[in-house]
Design an enzyme around this catalytic site. Structure first.
Site, PDB file in Angstrom:
ATOM      1  N   LYS A 176       0.835  -1.173   0.000  1.00 23.06           N
ATOM      2  CA  LYS A 176       0.000   0.000   0.000  1.00 23.06           C
ATOM      3  C   LYS A 176       0.886   1.244   0.000  1.00 23.06           C
ATOM      4  O   LYS A 176       2.049   1.133   0.376  1.00 23.06           O
ATOM      5  CB  LYS A 176      -0.923  -0.007   1.214  1.00 23.06           C
ATOM      6  CG  LYS A 176      -0.174   0.021   2.541  1.00 23.06           C
ATOM      7  CD  LYS A 176      -1.054   0.395   3.670  1.00 23.06           C
ATOM      8  CE  LYS A 176      -1.349   1.888   3.624  1.00 23.06           C
ATOM      9  NZ  LYS A 176      -1.540   2.476   4.953  1.00 23.06           N
ATOM     10  N   GLU A 244      -4.685   4.435  17.403  1.00 17.92           N
ATOM     11  CA  GLU A 244      -3.254   4.221  17.666  1.00 17.92           C
ATOM     12  C   GLU A 244      -2.789   5.258  18.669  1.00 17.92           C
ATOM     13  O   GLU A 244      -3.179   6.428  18.571  1.00 17.92           O
ATOM     14  CB  GLU A 244      -2.449   4.382  16.383  1.00 17.92           C
ATOM     15  CG  GLU A 244      -2.790   3.371  15.319  1.00 17.92           C
ATOM     16  CD  GLU A 244      -1.923   3.558  14.076  1.00 17.92           C
ATOM     17  OE1 GLU A 244      -0.831   2.992  14.047  1.00 17.92           O
ATOM     18  OE2 GLU A 244      -2.339   4.294  13.165  1.00 17.92           O
ATOM     19  N   HIS A 268      -7.718  -0.425   5.180  1.00 18.85           N
ATOM     20  CA  HIS A 268      -7.896  -1.349   6.306  1.00 18.85           C
ATOM     21  C   HIS A 268      -9.347  -1.364   6.815  1.00 18.85           C
ATOM     22  O   HIS A 268      -9.938  -2.422   7.001  1.00 18.85           O
ATOM     23  CB  HIS A 268      -6.970  -0.978   7.469  1.00 18.85           C
ATOM     24  CG  HIS A 268      -5.512  -0.906   7.096  1.00 18.85           C
ATOM     25  ND1 HIS A 268      -4.942  -1.736   6.170  1.00 18.85           N
ATOM     26  CD2 HIS A 268      -4.498  -0.106   7.535  1.00 18.85           C
ATOM     27  CE1 HIS A 268      -3.649  -1.462   6.057  1.00 18.85           C
ATOM     28  NE2 HIS A 268      -3.359  -0.466   6.877  1.00 18.85           N
TER      29      HIS A 268
HETATM   30  C1  BG6 Z   1      -0.244   1.039   8.174  1.00 18.33           C
HETATM   31  C2  BG6 Z   1      -0.319   2.532   8.245  1.00 18.33           C
HETATM   32  O1  BG6 Z   1      -0.849   0.560   7.011  1.00 18.33           O
HETATM   33  O2  BG6 Z   1      -0.936   0.506   9.292  1.00 18.33           O
HETATM   34  C3  BG6 Z   1       0.276   3.047   9.540  1.00 18.33           C
HETATM   35  O3  BG6 Z   1       0.386   3.085   7.145  1.00 18.33           O
HETATM   36  C4  BG6 Z   1      -0.390   2.376  10.707  1.00 18.33           C
HETATM   37  O4  BG6 Z   1       0.140   4.457   9.635  1.00 18.33           O
HETATM   38  C5  BG6 Z   1      -0.376   0.878  10.541  1.00 18.33           C
HETATM   39  O5  BG6 Z   1       0.334   2.748  11.879  1.00 18.33           O
HETATM   40  C6  BG6 Z   1      -1.189   0.202  11.618  1.00 18.33           C
HETATM   41  O6  BG6 Z   1      -0.977  -1.176  11.534  1.00 18.33           O
HETATM   42  P1  BG6 Z   1      -1.133  -2.102  12.799  1.00 18.33           P
HETATM   43  O7  BG6 Z   1      -0.879  -3.475  12.280  1.00 18.33           O
HETATM   44  O8  BG6 Z   1      -0.133  -1.644  13.800  1.00 18.33           O
HETATM   45  O9  BG6 Z   1      -2.537  -1.892  13.263  1.00 18.33           O
END
Ligand code: BG6
Length: 517
Positions: A176, A244, A268
């Site tokens: 991505k 996050e 996502h």
């Molecule tokens: C990524 C984003 O696709 O997913 C990031 O670019 C984000 O900004 C990350 O922090 C989150 O992934 P996970 O697996 O930590 O939830």
């Protein structure tokens, strides 16, 4: 994915996601473009090594790193050894296994637009092939900056590296972001598609590799009790949260061009939403699953620019505190413009206009620098139609909730009313809990392990098909254009809070509240 037999005496599960892990792919060369980059260090190499450690890769598998850094094979091997030692699970680095694995790592320094580099890559692959290291299968993994995706695909095509023979494959895995809006995604798809067919193309969305996201399918379609109530008659609304606590870390430059809508929502969250809302597929093969997912996305109306205000809210964090520690505001982060207009928070209300979901809103929210990391899907059910407790103090009960925790504390909880012990009728909400950690003794596979293995196996079920990606962009395209041309109410939430007050207003207008996490 394989179906478990549903015969007599055999407990019929709808499918067995784990079964794919027991298959071993055919030997191949995994060619990683962007081999000196962050993703290769943190995710790809630890995942490949872990697969090798678990003996899930055939011994003839080779890995060829390609990047602009001037390394030779030995320097690449040493760099990757450190990457695995730093980013793999602590127990992972076994000296003997690493030695055997490292012998199969090779490196080609290249400028991505230089046709001669692709000739050199082809020669390297041919030499490995003739040396018996692989039978000519290739998996190209584009872990570069997105501006190189189309160029690399075209150069691979020009060098004849995308061609498949009757008994060999050539596949491309694209990281991505797949485009930055509808127009650029279509252009990218067309350019990649002129070289690699859809069947050869694997668009990564690492959320689909998460154990708990896949468990959503098992929960819905491997149990008989949820499906009858999984619809507008019983579900009041759905909330999907990707929160996050981290900020943009070292990725300010990328993030400032992207923002939360592109970074998390379009890919996502839409992927998770389509798994929550889709109809049961007849079979768990790639085509059937993708067909059902894309129908959900097509049932979501595009957000028209004139309704953008009602449908979505954006925010950007200012300085604040996370876990008691002061953290800078977004505009002070490295790589971010001091007058940046980029959103670090999005809240959104969508509908899925079909028979199953008409009138049931889906509320989505994501943000950086929230008070804590929490990704979950919460299905809130409608209230009981009648409470037969007229002679008691109980006037209402809390709604039933099914919470699917994607991370951390992976698991699921069902909240329902229970009587408080004692002579009175007093009712409180309690939880029935399933936790991955305590229910299963083995740890979940890393998302990238599963996805790399699936790409090698030729199983694209857990990758994003083009029509899903395109529909995701269509839904948000006008909103993106509008946000791109209007100023954000800068710094409208403090780091360490749950986003701007407008996000609360968005859901309160419907008489509902965000879940407190
Ligand atoms: C990524 C984003 O696709 O997913 C990031 O670019 C984000 O900004 C990350 O922090 C989150 O992934 P996970 O697996 O930590 O939830």
């Amino acid at each position: 994915m394989t179906s478990a037999p549903a015969g007599m005496g055999h407990p019929a599960t709808a499918f067995d996601l784990g079964a794919r892990l027991s298959r071993t792919p055919a030997p191949a060369a995994v060619v990683i473009f962007g081999a000196s980059g962050d993703l290769t260090h943190r995710k790809l190499m630890p995942a490949l090594y872990s697969l090798a450690l678990q003996q899930l890769l055939p011994p003839e598998m080779t890995v060829v790193g390609v990047s602009q850094t001037a390394w030779d094979d030995d320097q690449f091997r040493e760099e990757m050894r450190q990457a695995v030692a730093t980013h793999g699970p602590t127990h992972m680095l076994d000296a003997d296994i690493w030695e055997a694995f490292a012998r199969r790592l090779h490196y080609v320094p290249a400028t991505f637009d230089d046709p001669a580099a692709y000739e050199q890559l082809r020669n390297t692959l041919t030499t490995l092939h003739q040396g018996g290291e692989n039978p000519g299968n290739r998996l190209f993994y584009l872990a570069t900056a997105p501006e190189f995706f189309a160029l690399i695909a075209e150069r691979l095509g020009a060098a004849g590296l995308a061609d498949e023979q009757a008994d060999t494959f050539s596949r491309i895995v694209i990281e991505k972001p797949f485009g930055e809006d509808l127009g650029s995604a279509r252009t990218l798809n067309q350019r990649v598609g002129s070289v690699f067919g859809e069947r050869q193309t694997y668009r990564i969305d690492h959320y689909l590799g998460k154990e708990t996201v896949q468990n959503l399918l098992v929960l819905r379609f491997g149990n008989a009790i949820f499906e009858p109530i999984w619809n507008r008659r019983y579900v009041d609304h759905v909330q999907i949260t990707v929160a996050e606590d981290l900020g943009v870390e070292t990725r300010g430059g990328y993030y400032d061009q992207s923002g939360a809508l592109r970074d998390i929502v379009q890919n996502h969250i839409f992927q998770v939403l389509s798994l929550v809302a889709m109809e049961p597929p007849a079979r768990f093969d790639s085509r059937s699953v993708h067909d059902e997912k894309v129908k959900v996305l097509r049932a979501i109306p595009e957000i028209a620019a004139e309704h953008a205000h009602d449908a979505a809210v954006r925010g950007q964090y200012r300085a604040g505190f996370i876990g008691g520690q002061p953290v800078p505001g977004y505009r002070e982060e490295r790589g971010v413009a001091p007058d940046s207009n980029t959103e670090t928070f999005v809240a959104m209300r969508l509908t899925v206009d079909n028979w199953r979901w008409a009138g049931t809103p889906f509320y989505l929210r994501t943000g950086k620098r929230m008070p804590r990391r929490a990704t979950e899907v919460a299905i809130q059910f409608k209230p009981a139609p009648h409470l037969p407790f007229a002679q008691t103090a109980v006037e209402s009960t809390e709604p039933n909730l099914l919470i699917l925790r994607i991370q951390p504390d992976e698991g699921a909880s069902l909240r329902f009313s229970a009587k408080v012990p004692g002579p009175q009728v007093d009712i409180r909400n309690v939880s029935m809990d399933f936790q991955y950690g305590s229910s299963f003794l083995k740890p979940s596979a890393e998302a990238y392990e599963r996805l790399l293995l699936d790409a090698l196996l030729g199983d694209s079920t857990l990758f994003a098909r083009w029509d899903e990606v395109e529909r995701g962009w269509e839904i948000v395209d006008e909103l993106l254009q509008r946000w791109g041309t209007t100023a954000i109410a800068a710094s409208n939430y403090a780091a360490g809070t749950w986003g701007p007050t407008e996000a609360d207003a968005l859901i309160r207008r419907d008489g509902r509240e965000w879940r407190r996490l």
